[in-house]
Design an enzyme around this catalytic site. Structure first.
Site, PDB file in Angstrom:
ATOM      1  N   GLU A 291       0.841  -1.192   0.000  1.00  0.00           N
ATOM      2  CA  GLU A 291       0.000   0.000   0.000  1.00  0.00           C
ATOM      3  C   GLU A 291       0.875   1.241   0.000  1.00  0.00           C
ATOM      4  OE1 GLU A 291      -3.770   2.278   2.074  1.00  0.00           O
ATOM      5  OE2 GLU A 291      -2.752   0.716   3.243  1.00  0.00           O
TER       6      GLU A 291
ATOM      7  N   ASP B  21      -2.950  12.403  -2.358  1.00  0.00           N
ATOM      8  CA  ASP B  21      -3.170  13.844  -2.369  1.00  0.00           C
ATOM      9  C   ASP B  21      -3.519  14.287  -3.791  1.00  0.00           C
ATOM     10  OD1 ASP B  21      -3.001  16.667  -2.219  1.00  0.00           O
ATOM     11  OD2 ASP B  21      -1.501  16.541  -0.628  1.00  0.00           O
TER      12      ASP B  21
END
Length: 259
Positions: A84, A159
């Protein structure tokens, strides 16, 4: 000379010829953050168990390009590997590691408070199939992970860098797609290739992801060109996602398979 830490980290670093410098913007900005009391205790008591000590290159979040991770040595077995990128507070990866003990998980995150919270969650569950890296994700994909070593790569809510002048900082770019192709397991003996799973709550970023990844020669959109995926059952509902949904943002899941 760099220290040899093969027994502790599952990798054998080598010496380098000299300093290197980042030539591309990173997809994050380093932020300071104090640890809560429970986080600090978990960090002090369990960090060495979960956080890999890697040789650095040019920054605190860099990794020497000669450092190559040996997952089998690290976890003491041969198993599926899920990585991840940007694991945040560790909600998704810890839940997945607890639910699937037969699979090994590697979480990549740069922010210390998030890593400390992940360590806390992992220690509470006494997980043995999870390790953490505090490293710039691009460097992990470029050199730390061996080619074809990853069964699934997760990028959940990176982001969005929503201002146009900051789009160059976005993680999902053509060069990122090339690195993903490098680390995902290629199809062989009738078995499908490794899988890239993404999720975002920023519609414009989702559109860019589809455009970039559909064009990647080594990746195939699992649901057809231009298509989005159903919500990934293996992704737990995090506090971040709840806030996004409450604010009216649309959650988009994507799924790509290594050709």
């Amino acid at each position: 000379m760099l220290p040899t830490r093969a027994d502790e980290t599952g990798a054998v670093p080598a010496t380098t010829d000299g300093p290197r410098y980042r030539t591309q913007p990173v997809s994050f900005v380093r932020r300071s953050g104090r640890l809560g009391t429970r986080q600090q205790r978990a960090w002090d008591e369990h960090r060495e168990r979960y956080l890999l000590d890697v040789p650095r290159d040019v920054a605190r979040t860099s990794v020497d390009p000669s450092f190559v991770l040996d997952a089998a040595a690290l976890f003491g077995r041969s198993a599926r590997l899920v990585v991840e990128i940007g694991s945040g507070q560790g909600e998704a990866v810890v839940a997945a590691a607890q639910a699937d003990p037969a699979t090994d998980f590697l979480a990549v995150e740069v922010y210390t408070p998030g890593l400390a919270q992940t360590v806390l969650r992992a220690a509470q569950r006494d997980l043995t199939n999870l390790r953490l890296l505090q490293v710039n994700a691009v460097e992990v994909l470029a050199s730390t992970l061996p080619e074809g070593s990853v069964d699934e790569l997760w990028v959940f809510f990176p982001d969005p860098w929503h201002k146009s002048r900051h789009h160059k900082r976005r993680l999902v770019t053509p060069s990122f797609a090339t690195l993903v192709e490098r680390v995902l397991r290629a199809p062989a003996d009738g078995a499908p290739g490794g899988t890239l799973r993404l999720a975002t709550d920023w519609v414009e970023y989702a559109e860019q992801m589809v455009e970039v990844l559909d064009a990647a020669p080594g990746l195939r959109n699992a649901h057809g060109p231009g298509a989005v995926a159903p919500r990934f059952d293996g992704r737990v509902l995090t506090g971040f996602e709840r806030k996004g949904a409450a604010a009216g943002r649309v959650i988009t899941d994507l799924e790509y398979v290594r050709r």
